[in-house]
Enzyme design. Structure first.
Site, short mmCIF file in Angstrom:
data_model
loop_
_atom_site.label_atom_id
_atom_site.label_comp_id
_atom_site.label_asym_id
_atom_site.label_seq_id
_atom_site.Cartn_x
_atom_site.Cartn_y
_atom_site.Cartn_z
N HIS A 170 0.85 -1.19 0.00
CA HIS A 170 0.00 0.00 0.00
C HIS A 170 0.88 1.24 0.00
O HIS A 170 1.92 1.27 0.68
CB HIS A 170 -0.92 -0.01 1.22
CG HIS A 170 -1.81 -1.20 1.27
ND1 HIS A 170 -3.03 -1.24 0.64
CD2 HIS A 170 -1.61 -2.42 1.82
CE1 HIS A 170 -3.57 -2.45 0.83
NE2 HIS A 170 -2.73 -3.17 1.53
N VAL A 197 -8.40 4.23 -0.92
CA VAL A 197 -8.59 2.97 -1.63
C VAL A 197 -8.07 1.81 -0.78
O VAL A 197 -8.73 0.77 -0.63
CB VAL A 197 -7.90 2.99 -3.00
CG1 VAL A 197 -7.97 1.61 -3.66
CG2 VAL A 197 -8.56 4.03 -3.92
N CYS A 198 -6.89 1.99 -0.20
CA CYS A 198 -6.29 0.92 0.59
C CYS A 198 -7.08 0.64 1.87
O CYS A 198 -7.10 -0.49 2.36
CB CYS A 198 -4.84 1.27 0.93
SG CYS A 198 -3.79 1.35 -0.54
N THR A 199 -7.72 1.65 2.41
CA THR A 199 -8.58 1.44 3.57
C THR A 199 -9.68 0.45 3.24
O THR A 199 -9.98 -0.47 4.03
CB THR A 199 -9.18 2.78 4.04
OG1 THR A 199 -8.11 3.63 4.49
CG2 THR A 199 -10.17 2.58 5.17
N LEU A 258 -8.01 -3.18 2.79
CA LEU A 258 -7.67 -3.87 4.03
C LEU A 258 -8.93 -4.32 4.76
O LEU A 258 -8.96 -5.39 5.37
CB LEU A 258 -6.81 -2.97 4.91
CG LEU A 258 -5.40 -2.71 4.36
CD1 LEU A 258 -4.68 -1.68 5.20
CD2 LEU A 258 -4.60 -4.00 4.30
#
Length: 211
Positions: A37, A44-46, A49
């Site tokens: 990330h 987006v990465c939130t 995950l």
């Protein structure tokens, strides 16, 4: 260094959101998914995950251990995890690797200067129990990963590792598979007693053998 399919995944030791780990020891005899990330607190990465955490049971039933990596610190990761759990209605239990010196990012060629000179691109590696790299997918920062596709590919990798088959386009677990060309057509019935179809001499299908 550049990582290619079939390479041995490099081992490393790192601090993470759950403490110090040795990558190989963490994986043990499991399959592994290592995905990067660009930074903590990225939108987006939130969602990614959170989605990974929600799929915990799916990864576990495939004997897959998951690790994420970001160039921020372990303390920063812990704060981010609180946000992920709250906004995505989940519980992140897998480790997020702290890589502020970009040691692991460089080891796995996650820095692509034409995309960003400082942040990791969003790469995903699937690693088999013998520590070989079986899949590499790299996404741009603007596009969230499709974790149904990640699970689909893991199903294919685990199936084809144990049987002389390949999986066709858009294959999903439970559908017919392709008999590899190294098996002669006359030898198929003995190897695949569920039956087979000869579409042409190089395209032969059979029901998924482990179902």
């Amino acid at each position: 260094m550049s990582i290619r399919l079939g390479d041995i995944a490099p081992n490393f030791q790192a601090n993470t959101s759950i403490g110090e780990i040795d990558f190989y020891d963490y994986l043990g005899d499991s399959w592994g998914v290592l995905f990067s990330h660009p930074a903590d607190y990225t939108p987006v990465c939130t969602t990614e995950l959170g989605r990974t955490a929600a799929l915990k049971d799916e990864f576990e039933k495939r004997n897959v251990k998951v690790l994420a990596i970001s160039v921020d610190t372990a303390e920063s990761h812990k704060g981010w995890i609180n946000d992920i759990n709250e906004t995505q209605n989940t519980s992140v239990e897998f480790p997020i690797i702290a890589d502020p010196e970009k040691t692991v990012a460089n080891l796995y060629d996650m820095i692509h200067p034409n995309a960003s000179e400082t942040l990791t691109v969003r790469s995903l590696f699937v690693i088999s129990p013998d520590k070989k790299v079986k899949l590499i997918i790299t996404y741009p920062a603007s596009t969230g990963r499709n974790f149904n596709e990640v699970l689909r590919v893991i199903d294919s990798l685990q199936l084809t590792a144990n049987y002389s088959v390949a999986t066709p386009a858009d294959w999903k677990d439970g559908e017919d598979v392709i008999v590899v060309n190294s098996i002669k057509t006359e030898d198929i019935p003995a190897k695949f007693p569920k039956g087979h179809k000869v579409i042409n001499p190089y395209l032969r299908t059979t029901p998924q053998p482990n179902r």
